[in-house]
Design an enzyme around this catalytic site. Structure first.
Site, PDB file in Angstrom:
ATOM      1  N   THR A  19      -1.372   4.741  -5.254  1.00  0.00           N
ATOM      2  CA  THR A  19      -2.371   5.202  -3.991  1.00  0.00           C
ATOM      3  C   THR A  19      -3.414   6.512  -4.362  1.00  0.00           C
ATOM      4  OG1 THR A  19      -1.127   4.384  -2.447  1.00  0.00           O
ATOM      5  CG2 THR A  19      -2.777   5.818  -1.536  1.00  0.00           C
ATOM      6  N   THR A  97       3.722   5.610  -4.341  1.00  0.00           N
ATOM      7  CA  THR A  97       4.885   6.096  -3.672  1.00  0.00           C
ATOM      8  C   THR A  97       5.765   5.220  -3.396  1.00  0.00           C
ATOM      9  OG1 THR A  97       3.691   5.682  -1.406  1.00  0.00           O
ATOM     10  CG2 THR A  97       3.476   7.817  -2.491  1.00  0.00           C
ATOM     11  N   ASP A  98       5.535   3.701  -3.471  1.00  0.00           N
ATOM     12  CA  ASP A  98       6.362   2.644  -3.464  1.00  0.00           C
ATOM     13  C   ASP A  98       7.681   2.640  -3.853  1.00  0.00           C
ATOM     14  OD1 ASP A  98       4.453   1.345  -1.481  1.00  0.00           O
ATOM     15  OD2 ASP A  98       3.782  -0.082  -2.903  1.00  0.00           O
TER      16      ASP A  98
END
Length: 342
Positions: A19, A97-98
């Protein structure tokens, strides 16, 4: 090699995508990772005021969900090669961040250098109001350049908080305060442009083998109400190791017991808690499917490691050719508290 003290600290920022690098690329405005590491740093003009020299490297451009074990292993190899040289005083890896809570722990198993290694990212893409990527990068570079971060292992810096890679969890899908450490809290903060260290990790990085020549497929299977184990049994035939994300302190339905006992004779099966905090126990409960019952039947306790981190530890061990005794010996300290109790 020791860097002369009169030279400013130098930090290498490595981008993996995620992201923090995303821009809208479709007519509907949906975002995809496109920005390079150099473009990320251009959005943080405050870095010029820190006196830190920042270099960049774009390792890959992927969403966090598409990163692979092999890519993280390759990255760790590059970092190990650079550790100990006088070129860099710290490393920062920016990614999606996943999977950040997983890759940070995996890197802590594969990289045990003294040069600080900081993992960060963003919950809001750069084109959105309140984008958090620039602040996270600034804080991460600040920590990476600080001598007090040396030897602390891999750290996660997010929202001006500093976390141990072995404890950090992503606990919210959208909040900029998504990362926490349920058992320990943050190790410190970044305030007024300075590292404020409050604690140090309970465990130093494990001295695991970095020679991983064997393939290994390790699964995670969660316990859920009413699951009789019918789906679990065939899955255990297809893996080299399994992590059971059990209820509470390490409990599963009684119908699972014969399935797990048989499989534990063939492959290592690790018993973790699905709760996200706390530890598995060893002998408090004794019913069929309890933690004591399962450990007596050959399962391996994960202790404080959550199921996802336990999976990476088991994967590294299996790919390194570790035998059961080594796996047991490694999980024992990895899953316990600083005092050595499970």
């Amino acid at each position: 090699m020791t860097k002369p003290s009169f030279l400013p600290p130098t930090v290498l920022v490595i981008s993996l995508g995620g992201t923090i690098t995303m821009t809208p690329t479709t007519a509907e405005g949906a975002a995809q990772p496109t920005l390079s590491a150099e473009e990320l740093l251009a959005a943080v003009p405050q870095l010029a005021d820190t006196g830190i020299v920042v270099k960049t490297q774009s390792f890959t451009t992927k969403p966090g969900a598409s990163l692979t074990f092999d890519e993280i292993e390759e990255l760790a190899g590059q970092l190990r090669a650079m550790d100990g040289q006088s070129t860099f005083d710290g490393f920062v890896v920016a990614q999606g961040t996943d999977t950040l809570e997983e890759t940070s722990y995996l890197l802590s198993l594969l990289y045990a250098g003294q040069t600080p290694l900081i993992i960060t990212g963003a919950m809001r893409a750069p084109y959105l109001a309140g984008a958090d990527g620039p602040a996270n990068l600034l804080a991460s570079v600040t920590v990476a350049a600080n001598p007090r971060a040396r030897g602390l292992g891999v750290l996660v810096v997010f929202n001006d908080q500093i976390f141990d890679a072995a404890k950090v969890r992503k606990t919210h899908s959208t909040s900029t305060n998504a990362f926490t450490a349920p058992d320990t809290g943050p190790l410190g903060t970044v305030a007024e442009g300075r590292l404020r260290l409050l604690a140090i990790p309970a465990h130093k990085p494990l001295p695991l083998s970095t020679v991983m020549t064997r393939p290994a497929r390790v699964g995670v299977y969660p316990a859920s109400l009413g699951d009789d184990g019918t789906l679990l049994a065939p899955l255990l035939e297809q893996v080299d190791g399994m992590v059971i994300a059990a209820f509470g302190v390490g409990h599963v339905p009684a119908t699972w017991v014969p399935i797990l006992q048989e499989a534990a004779q063939r492959i290592p099966i690790v018993l973790a808690s699905r709760t996200g905090g706390g530890t598995t126990l060893t002998h408090t409960y004794g019913f069929d499917g309890s933690e004591k019952d399962l450990l007596d039947r050959g399962l391996i306790g994960a202790g404080h490691l959550d199921p996802y981190k336990a999976r990476h530890l088991l994967t590294v061990l299996l790919r390194s050719g570790a035998h059961r005794d080594t796996i047991l010996a490694t999980f024992a300290p990895a899953g316990t508290t600083a005092e050595g109790r499970g």
